[in-house]
Motif scaffolding. Structure first.
Motif, PDB file in Angstrom:
ATOM      1  N   ALA A  97       0.831  -1.213   0.000  1.00 29.30           N
ATOM      2  CA  ALA A  97       0.000   0.000   0.000  1.00 29.30           C
ATOM      3  C   ALA A  97       0.863   1.259   0.000  1.00 29.30           C
ATOM      4  O   ALA A  97       0.580   2.214  -0.724  1.00 29.30           O
ATOM      5  N   GLU A  98       1.928   1.254   0.797  1.00 35.73           N
ATOM      6  CA  GLU A  98       2.813   2.412   0.886  1.00 35.73           C
ATOM      7  C   GLU A  98       3.495   2.694  -0.455  1.00 35.73           C
ATOM      8  O   GLU A  98       3.615   3.846  -0.877  1.00 35.73           O
ATOM      9  N   GLU A 119      -3.654   3.551 -11.101  1.00 35.00           N
ATOM     10  CA  GLU A 119      -4.516   2.721 -10.249  1.00 35.00           C
ATOM     11  C   GLU A 119      -3.782   1.403  -9.989  1.00 35.00           C
ATOM     12  O   GLU A 119      -3.149   0.856 -10.891  1.00 35.00           O
ATOM     13  N   VAL A 120      -3.874   0.928  -8.760  1.00 31.37           N
ATOM     14  CA  VAL A 120      -3.217  -0.322  -8.384  1.00 31.37           C
ATOM     15  C   VAL A 120      -4.260  -1.235  -7.760  1.00 31.37           C
ATOM     16  O   VAL A 120      -5.016  -0.820  -6.873  1.00 31.37           O
ATOM     17  N   TYR A 121      -4.298  -2.478  -8.228  1.00 33.25           N
ATOM     18  CA  TYR A 121      -5.246  -3.458  -7.705  1.00 33.25           C
ATOM     19  C   TYR A 121      -4.510  -4.744  -7.371  1.00 33.25           C
ATOM     20  O   TYR A 121      -3.489  -5.065  -7.989  1.00 33.25           O
ATOM     21  N   LEU A 122      -5.043  -5.485  -6.418  1.00 35.19           N
ATOM     22  CA  LEU A 122      -4.578  -6.837  -6.124  1.00 35.19           C
ATOM     23  C   LEU A 122      -5.744  -7.772  -6.343  1.00 35.19           C
ATOM     24  O   LEU A 122      -6.878  -7.466  -5.934  1.00 35.19           O
ATOM     25  N   SER A 131      -5.013   0.444  -0.449  1.00 32.48           N
ATOM     26  CA  SER A 131      -5.721   0.345   0.833  1.00 32.48           C
ATOM     27  C   SER A 131      -5.217  -0.857   1.629  1.00 32.48           C
ATOM     28  O   SER A 131      -5.422  -2.006   1.233  1.00 32.48           O
ATOM     29  N   LEU A 132      -4.580  -0.578   2.748  1.00 32.35           N
ATOM     30  CA  LEU A 132      -4.051  -1.630   3.615  1.00 32.35           C
ATOM     31  C   LEU A 132      -5.140  -2.620   4.021  1.00 32.35           C
ATOM     32  O   LEU A 132      -4.964  -3.834   3.915  1.00 32.35           O
ATOM     33  N   LEU A 133      -6.271  -2.115   4.458  1.00 33.83           N
ATOM     34  CA  LEU A 133      -7.353  -2.997   4.910  1.00 33.83           C
ATOM     35  C   LEU A 133      -7.930  -3.832   3.777  1.00 33.83           C
ATOM     36  O   LEU A 133      -8.272  -5.003   3.969  1.00 33.83           O
TER      37      LEU A 133
END
Length: 86
Positions: free
Chosen positions: A23-24, A33-36, A47-49
């Motif tokens: 996330a950092e 945009e970044v997705y997992l 988003s860490l959560l």
């Protein structure tokens, strides 16, 4: 759009520290945009959560997806943040 698959070797899986590292690293790229993605779910990689909600365990493969102006740099930064311990 760039994608990279990662196999989790760590016995603890993607816990707080590596999720925070992802996330950092991702949040630094405002124009990307970044997705997992794992287990049929895709979440916001900034988003860490959201990352923790995937519950990625050892021997699980997940995908990092970067899309935007800085996608190559973002992917490189995230992969470097994961290091060899994951």
């Amino acid at each position: 759009m760039v994608k990279e698959k990662v196999l989790v070797k760590n016995p603890i899986g993607v816990h707080l520290r590596p999720a925070g590292d992802i996330a950092e690293a991702a949040i630094k790229y405002k124009k990307c945009e970044v997705y997992l993605a794992s287990g049929g779910r895709t979440v916001n990689g900034k988003s860490l959560l959201s990352i923790l909600s995937l519950g990625i365990k050892q021997n699980t493969e997940f995908e990092i997806i970067c899309d935007g102006e800085d996608e190559e740099a973002a992917m490189k930064s995230i992969m470097a943040a994961l290091g060899p311990d994951l």
